[in-house]
Scaffold this motif. Structure first.
Motif, PDB file in Angstrom:
ATOM      1  N   GLU A  61      26.484 -11.968  16.798  1.00 42.52           N
ATOM      2  CA  GLU A  61      26.458 -13.388  16.460  1.00 42.52           C
ATOM      3  C   GLU A  61      25.113 -13.818  15.877  1.00 42.52           C
ATOM      4  O   GLU A  61      25.050 -14.758  15.132  1.00 42.52           O
ATOM      5  CB  GLU A  61      26.761 -14.231  17.698  1.00 42.52           C
TER       6      GLU A  61
ATOM      7  N   GLU B   4      35.295 -10.912  11.334  1.00 38.80           N
ATOM      8  CA  GLU B   4      34.887 -12.034  10.489  1.00 38.80           C
ATOM      9  C   GLU B   4      33.365 -12.158  10.419  1.00 38.80           C
ATOM     10  O   GLU B   4      32.798 -12.451   9.358  1.00 38.80           O
ATOM     11  CB  GLU B   4      35.482 -13.332  11.021  1.00 38.80           C
ATOM     12  N   GLN B   5      32.677 -11.936  11.533  1.00 40.18           N
ATOM     13  CA  GLN B   5      31.212 -11.975  11.537  1.00 40.18           C
ATOM     14  C   GLN B   5      30.635 -10.882  10.638  1.00 40.18           C
ATOM     15  O   GLN B   5      29.658 -11.103   9.935  1.00 40.18           O
ATOM     16  CB  GLN B   5      30.669 -11.819  12.961  1.00 40.18           C
TER      17      GLN B   5
ATOM     18  N   ASP C 164      24.146 -12.084  -0.870  1.00 40.59           N
ATOM     19  CA  ASP C 164      23.572 -13.313  -1.444  1.00 40.59           C
ATOM     20  C   ASP C 164      22.047 -13.291  -1.394  1.00 40.59           C
ATOM     21  O   ASP C 164      21.377 -13.677  -2.360  1.00 40.59           O
ATOM     22  CB  ASP C 164      24.089 -14.549  -0.705  1.00 40.59           C
TER      23      ASP C 164
ATOM     24  N   LEU D 248      32.022  -9.528   7.967  1.00 43.77           N
ATOM     25  CA  LEU D 248      32.210  -9.915   6.569  1.00 43.77           C
ATOM     26  C   LEU D 248      31.249 -11.029   6.166  1.00 43.77           C
ATOM     27  O   LEU D 248      30.714 -11.024   5.061  1.00 43.77           O
ATOM     28  CB  LEU D 248      33.659 -10.335   6.330  1.00 43.77           C
ATOM     29  N   ARG D 249      30.993 -11.965   7.078  1.00 46.02           N
ATOM     30  CA  ARG D 249      30.068 -13.070   6.781  1.00 46.02           C
ATOM     31  C   ARG D 249      28.648 -12.542   6.600  1.00 46.02           C
ATOM     32  O   ARG D 249      27.945 -12.912   5.653  1.00 46.02           O
ATOM     33  CB  ARG D 249      30.103 -14.109   7.890  1.00 46.02           C
ATOM     34  N   GLN D 250      28.207 -11.677   7.534  1.00 40.25           N
ATOM     35  CA  GLN D 250      26.848 -11.135   7.418  1.00 40.25           C
ATOM     36  C   GLN D 250      26.693 -10.280   6.174  1.00 40.25           C
ATOM     37  O   GLN D 250      25.663 -10.346   5.491  1.00 40.25           O
ATOM     38  CB  GLN D 250      26.489 -10.334   8.668  1.00 40.25           C
TER      39      GLN D 250
ATOM     40  N   SER E 196      28.315 -10.578   3.353  1.00 42.95           N
ATOM     41  CA  SER E 196      28.246 -11.508   2.221  1.00 42.95           C
ATOM     42  C   SER E 196      26.877 -12.188   2.148  1.00 42.95           C
ATOM     43  O   SER E 196      26.297 -12.339   1.065  1.00 42.95           O
ATOM     44  CB  SER E 196      29.354 -12.558   2.357  1.00 42.95           C
ATOM     45  N   ASP E 197      26.344 -12.571   3.303  1.00 39.90           N
ATOM     46  CA  ASP E 197      25.017 -13.204   3.348  1.00 39.90           C
ATOM     47  C   ASP E 197      23.922 -12.242   2.882  1.00 39.90           C
ATOM     48  O   ASP E 197      22.980 -12.640   2.195  1.00 39.90           O
ATOM     49  CB  ASP E 197      24.702 -13.713   4.750  1.00 39.90           C
TER      50      ASP E 197
ATOM     51  N   TYR F 220      22.366  -8.296   9.473  1.00 36.63           N
ATOM     52  CA  TYR F 220      21.755  -9.015   8.354  1.00 36.63           C
ATOM     53  C   TYR F 220      20.244  -8.753   8.322  1.00 36.63           C
ATOM     54  O   TYR F 220      19.696  -8.300   7.318  1.00 36.63           O
ATOM     55  CB  TYR F 220      22.038 -10.515   8.505  1.00 36.63           C
TER      56      TYR F 220
END
Length: 101
Positions: free
Chosen positions: A29, A78-79, A89, A81-83, A85-86, A34
């Motif tokens: 979390e 989901e976490q 970016d 995939l979010r990390q 993507s971050d 990342y």
């Protein structure tokens, strides 16, 4: 006429850096993968003139050949995939080319 200075190029396989960090992190979390990924890529990238970040495109051609390929694996978190993507970016914002392979 003098020869131009040679340029250096770094190609990073993002999966080979991000996924080990993801699986090693205890608290997903807070963005361990990342921070760990950027902590490894940024210092290395600073030593090169050009940096390309190679990212998986998502679907493997192997799945098209045989639907059983990785069929027993759970859906990606989901976490995760979010990390991921971050991270992409952030590396894009650093001026690196982030390319789907």
């Amino acid at each position: 006429m003098t020869n131009p200075t040679p340029k250096s190029l770094l190609i990073v396989d993002l999966s080979s850096v991000f996924f080990p960090a993801w699986h090693a992190g205890d608290n997903r979390e807070v963005g361990f993968a990342y921070g760990s990924t950027l902590g490894k890529v940024r210092p290395l990238a600073a030593k090169f003139d050009h940096v390309v970040i190679a990212c998986d495109s998502g679907r493997s051609f192997r799945k098209d050949i045989d639907g059983r390929y990785k069929a027993d694996r759970p859906e990606k978190d989901e976490q995760l995939l979010r990390q991921l993507s971050d991270v992409q970016d952030a590396l894009r914002a650093d001026g690196h080319l982030v390319a789907k392979a």
